[in-house]
Design an enzyme around this catalytic site. Structure first.
Site, mmCIF file in Angstrom:
data_model
loop_
_atom_site.group_PDB
_atom_site.id
_atom_site.type_symbol
_atom_site.label_atom_id
_atom_site.label_comp_id
_atom_site.label_asym_id
_atom_site.label_seq_id
_atom_site.Cartn_x
_atom_site.Cartn_y
_atom_site.Cartn_z
ATOM 1 N N SER A 152 11.192 2.179 -3.159
ATOM 2 C CA SER A 152 9.760 2.143 -3.449
ATOM 3 C C SER A 152 9.261 0.696 -3.520
ATOM 4 O O SER A 152 9.477 -0.066 -2.596
ATOM 5 C CB SER A 152 9.514 2.931 -4.736
ATOM 6 O OG SER A 152 8.142 3.080 -4.982
ATOM 7 N N ASP A 211 6.015 12.350 1.925
ATOM 8 C CA ASP A 211 6.028 11.441 0.772
ATOM 9 C C ASP A 211 4.592 10.972 0.530
ATOM 10 O O ASP A 211 4.032 10.251 1.349
ATOM 11 C CB ASP A 211 6.956 10.250 1.065
ATOM 12 C CG ASP A 211 7.040 9.261 -0.088
ATOM 13 O OD1 ASP A 211 6.277 9.398 -1.073
ATOM 14 O OD2 ASP A 211 7.875 8.338 -0.009
ATOM 15 N N HIS A 241 9.175 11.407 -2.914
ATOM 16 C CA HIS A 241 9.294 9.949 -2.902
ATOM 17 C C HIS A 241 10.638 9.437 -3.395
ATOM 18 O O HIS A 241 10.935 8.246 -3.246
ATOM 19 C CB HIS A 241 8.161 9.359 -3.750
ATOM 20 C CG HIS A 241 8.053 7.876 -3.684
ATOM 21 N ND1 HIS A 241 7.870 7.207 -2.483
ATOM 22 C CD2 HIS A 241 8.118 6.921 -4.636
ATOM 23 C CE1 HIS A 241 7.816 5.913 -2.722
ATOM 24 N NE2 HIS A 241 7.971 5.703 -4.020
#
Lengths: 391, 269
Positions: free
Chosen positions: B95, B219, B247
C-alpha cells in the site's frame, strides 16, 4: 388465537419464533457475506433503513455499500482486523442509502469458519448510529473549541507577560544592557520572573531582577505591579536598602507578592560605583574586564513581605572597572534538583569568566545556552547583564 | 534509542541469507505480514518493522516535522538498512509503503536489489488537470479523516474500539490484541493526510532497481488502472495481477502473494 375481550385472555407471546422472523424482523440490520465481502443474504430491517431493494444489496460487496472515507477505512482497518482476529466490534461506517443520504452505523462482524477452520462467511450486524453520531460530532466540536480556547488563553498570558517586561533600557552613553528570558520547559503557564533597567533622575542607571512565587496570570500580574512599584520607589533616590523597605510595605498590601525575591542595583557610570541590595535573591555576579569574577554577597536580607522586619534592609557597595559586567539572574539559571547549589554557582562563575571578553550580547546568549544545556530546568530563567563602556 | 527498538524490528531467517525487508501500509503494523514472512524465512533474512507511530514502535519518537512527508519514513527505512548492515535488499512494501520504498530507492539506489510493490498507488486523489484517476476525490480523503475521528473516540480510555479482549478466543495469541491497528489518533490523522494526499508520480521514472508490481482484483484503494500506471512509469518492472480481491492480499491471500513474489525472484536470479 387472539384473545377474547375479557380480562381472562392468555398473555400475548411471540413464541414460537421462526428463524425467518427472528432474522428479518430484528431490531438491527443483519447481513451475511462471503469471505471476500460479497453479500449473500440481508434482512428486511437493513433494507428498510437504507431504502435499498434486495437485488441492490445481495451480490454486491459490503465495501461498495459504503461512502468514500468509509470505503478506505474498510480496506485499511476493518478487513485486515477481521482477517487476523476473526471478529470486530463497533466499527463506525457511513452506508449510502437509496436516496444518496449517508447513514452512520456501527457494525459488529464475525467470521464463521467450517470444521477445517477455513472461513465460510462473515455475519455482520448493523446498528443505526445517527443520534450517537450526532452526539459524537457535537462532543468532538466541543473538544476542539475547548482546545482552541486553552491555546487562546495561553496566548493572552504570554502577550501580557511580554507587555509587562517591556520598556527597559537597552543601552546608552557608557553602558549596554542585554536581557534574556527562557520560560520553564514543561510549564503551560507563564511565570513571575522579571528584569528591568531604567535611569534615575541623577543619571545613574538602576537594574533589577525579581522572582514572584507561583505561576499563571496572577503571578504575572503581581510581577507587573512590583516591577512598576520598584521603578516608582527608586525614583525617590533613597538608595537600594530603603527602596526595598518601601517595596516591602507595597507588598504587604498585595497577597500574590508575598515572598518575592529581588536583586536591585544602582550604578554610577562616572566612577563605576555600584550600590546594591538583595531581598532573598541569589547574589549578583561581577565579571571584570580581566576575567576575574566575584559574587556580591553583601546587602542581603529576607524576601519581600516574608515577615515583619525590625531592622532596615542593608545595602552594600562595589566598584566596577571599565568594561566590567554585572549579572543579575533568577534561580532557574543555576538551581537544579539533582545538583548542589555550590556547583551551580561554580558553573556560572567559570562560564562567565571564560566569556568575559566576548561582546556582551554573545556572552548573554552563550551563558543561557550553556547553563541550560542540561535541559533540566523546571523554572523560568531570567538574566540581565549590564556592561560599562567607555564614554 | 536505537532503530531496532524505535521501529520494533523483528529479524528472522538464516544470518547469511539475502535480506528481505517488509514494510506495512496504512492503518496496521508488521502483523500484516505474518502469513507471508514464514514462506521466506527459510531462505531469506527477513526483517519486519513498524513505522514510527504504529504497532510496537516508540510513539515518543514521532516527530510531526520529520513525518510531514514520506521522506521521513524513507529515511527511517534507510537508517534501518544501515544499522543492520543490509545490502542487496529485497524491499516488500504494501500500500502506501510501496512509495516509501520508491523514495528510499531514489536516495540510495545501490542498497536495493528489488522493490516488490504490493497494491501500490502513487497518488490516491484524482487529478483533474491531467486526467489521472487515483480513485478518490479530496472530499473522500476528508471523509477518511472524519472516519478516523469517529473510530478513535474511545482512545482515551486506553483501548481503541476496534481491539477487543481475547478471553473468548484463547487460541489467539496475546500479541494480536495489543497493538494491531492501534495508534495514537493524532499520529493516525497526520499519517493519513501525508499518505493519502501525497503525489509520488514523478518519483516512478527515476527508480533504478527492478520492481514487481502486485495488483489485486477489485481493489478500491489501488484500482487496476493505478497499478498499470505504476508499471508503465517504472523503468524496469513487471506487473502481476492477483486473483485476490480487496487491498490486503498479504492477509487475504498470503499463499498467492508469496508465490508471486517467489516466482519473480526466481526468474530474476
Amino acid at each position: 388465537m387472539p384473545g377474547s375481550s375479557t380480562g381472562d385472555a392468555a398473555p400475548r407471546d411471540l413464541a414460537p419464533e421462526s428463524a425467518e422472523d427472528l432474522y428479518h424482523r430484528a431490531p438491527c440490520g443483519y447481513l451475511t457475506t462471503r469471505p471476500d465481502g460479497t453479500v449473500t443474504r440481508v434482512n428486511h430491517t437493513f433494507l428498510a433503513w437504507t431504502g435499498l431493494e434486495e437485488p441492490e444489496v445481495v451480490g454486491r460487496r459490503l465495501v461498495d455499500l459504503l461512502g468514500g472515507g468509509s470505503r478506505i477505512f474498510h480496506e485499511t482497518h476493518y478487513a485486515p482486523l477481521l482477517l487476523l482476529q476473526g471478529e470486530v466490534r463497533e466499527i463506525a461506517f457511513d452506508v449510502v442509502c437509496a436516496d444518496g443520504r449517508r447513514l452512520p452505523v456501527l457494525v459488529n462482524s464475525l467470521v464463521v469458519a467450517g470444521d477445517d477452520g477455513e472461513p465460510l462467511g462473515i455475519r455482520t450486524t448493523v446498528f443505526d448510529a445517527t443520534l450517537r453520531h450526532d452526539y459524537e460530532q457535537e462532543l468532538l466540536r466541543a473538544r476542539k473549541r475547548a482546545e482552541a480556547s486553552e491555546a487562546a488563553a495561553r496566548e493572552v498570558a504570554l502577550t501580557l507577560q511580554r507587555g509587562l517586561l517591556a520598556g527597559g533600557l537597552t543601552g546608552g552613553d557608557g553602558f549596554r544592557v542585554e536581557t534574556r528570558y527562557r520560560p520553564a520547559v514543561q510549564s503551560l503557564e507563564v511565570g513571575g520572573d522579571w528584569y528591568d533597567a531604567f535611569a534615575l533622575a541623577d543619571g545613574r542607571i538602576a537594574v533589577s531582577v525579581g522572582d514572584v512565587v507561583g505561576r499563571g496570570i496572577a503571578a504575572a500580574g503581581a510581577m507587573g505591579q512590583l516591577r512598576s512599584a520598584l521603578r516608582a520607589l527608586a525614583g525617590s533616590g533613597l538608595g537600594p536598602g530603603p527602596v526595598l523597605d518601601e517595596l516591602d510595605a507595597f507588598c504587604a498590601r498585595l497577597p500574590e507578592a508575598k515572598l518575592t525575591t529581588v536583586a536591585y542595583a544602582e550604578i554610577d557610570l562616572d566612577d563605576g560605583r555600584v550600590r546594591y541590595a538583595t531581598a532573598g535573591h541569589l547574589p549578583p555576579l561581577v565579571v571584570h574586564d580581566e576575567g576575574d569574577v566575584a559574587y556580591l554577597w553583601g546587602g542581603r536580607s529576607t524576601p519581600l513581605a516574608a515577615s515583619p522586619r525590625t531592622e532596615p534592609r542593608p545595602e552594600a557597595e562595589v566598584v566596577l572597572r571599565e568594561s566590567s559586567r554585572l549579572l543579575l539572574y533568577t534561580d532557574g539559571l543555576i538551581e537544579r534538583r539533582a545538583r548542589d547549589i555550590d556547583d551551580g554557582f561554580a558553573l556560572l562563575a567559570a562560564t562567565a569568566a571564560r566569556l568575559h571578553d566576548r561582546p556582551v550580547d554573545e556572552m548573554a546568549d552563550r551563558l543561557v545556552e550553556e547553563l541550560l544545556a542540561d535541559e533540566d530546568h523546571r523554572d523560568d530563567v531570567c538574566l540581565l547583564a549590564i556592561c560599562l563602556e567607555p564614554r | 534509542m536505537g532503530v531496532v527498538e524505535r521501529n520494533n524490528v523483528n529479524v528472522s531467517g538464516p544470518a547469511g541469507g539475502q535480506p528481505m525487508v517488509f514494510s506495512h501500509g496504512f492503518g496496521c503494523d508488521q502483523t500484516m505480514w505474518r502469513h507471508v514472512i514464514p514462506s521466506f524465512a527459510d531462505r531469506y533474512r527477513t526483517v519486519a518493522y513498524d513505522h514510527v507511530g504504529f504497532g510496537g514502535s516508540d510513539l515518543a519518537a514521532y516527530d510531526p516535522a520529520r513525518y510531514a512527508d514520506l521522506q521521513g519514513y524513507a529515511d527511517d527505512l534507510l537508517e534501518l538498512c544501515a544499522e543492520l548492515d543490509l545490502h542487496d535488499v529485497v524491499f516488500v512494501g504494501h500500500s502506501v509503503s510501496a512509495m516509501i520504498g520508491v523514495r528510499a530507492a531514489l536516495t540510495e539506489p545501490e542498497r536495493f536489489a528489488h522493490l516488490v510493490l504490493v497494491a501500490p498507488s502513487p497518488r490516491y486523489v484524482d487529478d483533474a488537470d491531467d486526467g489521472y484517476v487515483g480513485g478518490f476525490s479530496a472530499a473522500d480523503i476528508e471523509g477518511l479523516l472524519a472516519s478516523l475521528d469517529s473510530n478513535y473516540l474511545g482512545w482515551s480510555s486506553a483501548m481503541a474500539p476496534t481491539i477487543m479482549g481475547n478471553a473468548d478466543r484463547p487460541e489467539l495469541g496475546d500479541e494480536l490484541t495489543n497493538s494491531f491497528c492501534r495508534t495514537d489518533p493524532a499520529i493516525a490523522q497526520q499519517f493519513a493526510r501525508v499518505t493519502f494526499l501525497s503525489d509520488s508520480r514523478d518519483d516512478l521514472g527515476q527508480v533504478r532497481p527492478p520492481c514487481l508490481v502486485l495488483q489485486c482484483t477489485d481493489d478500491v484503494i489501488a484500482p487496476d488502472a493505478v497499478g498499470a500506471y505504476v508499471d508503465e512509469h517504472l523503468p524496469r518492472s513487471r506487473l502481476v495481477r492477483l486473483a485476490a480481491t480487496g487491498h490486503c492480499p498479504n492477509l487475504s491471500a498470503p499463499a498467492e502473494t508469496s508465490a508471486a513474489i517467489d516466482e519473480y525472484l526466481a526468474a530474476s536470479a
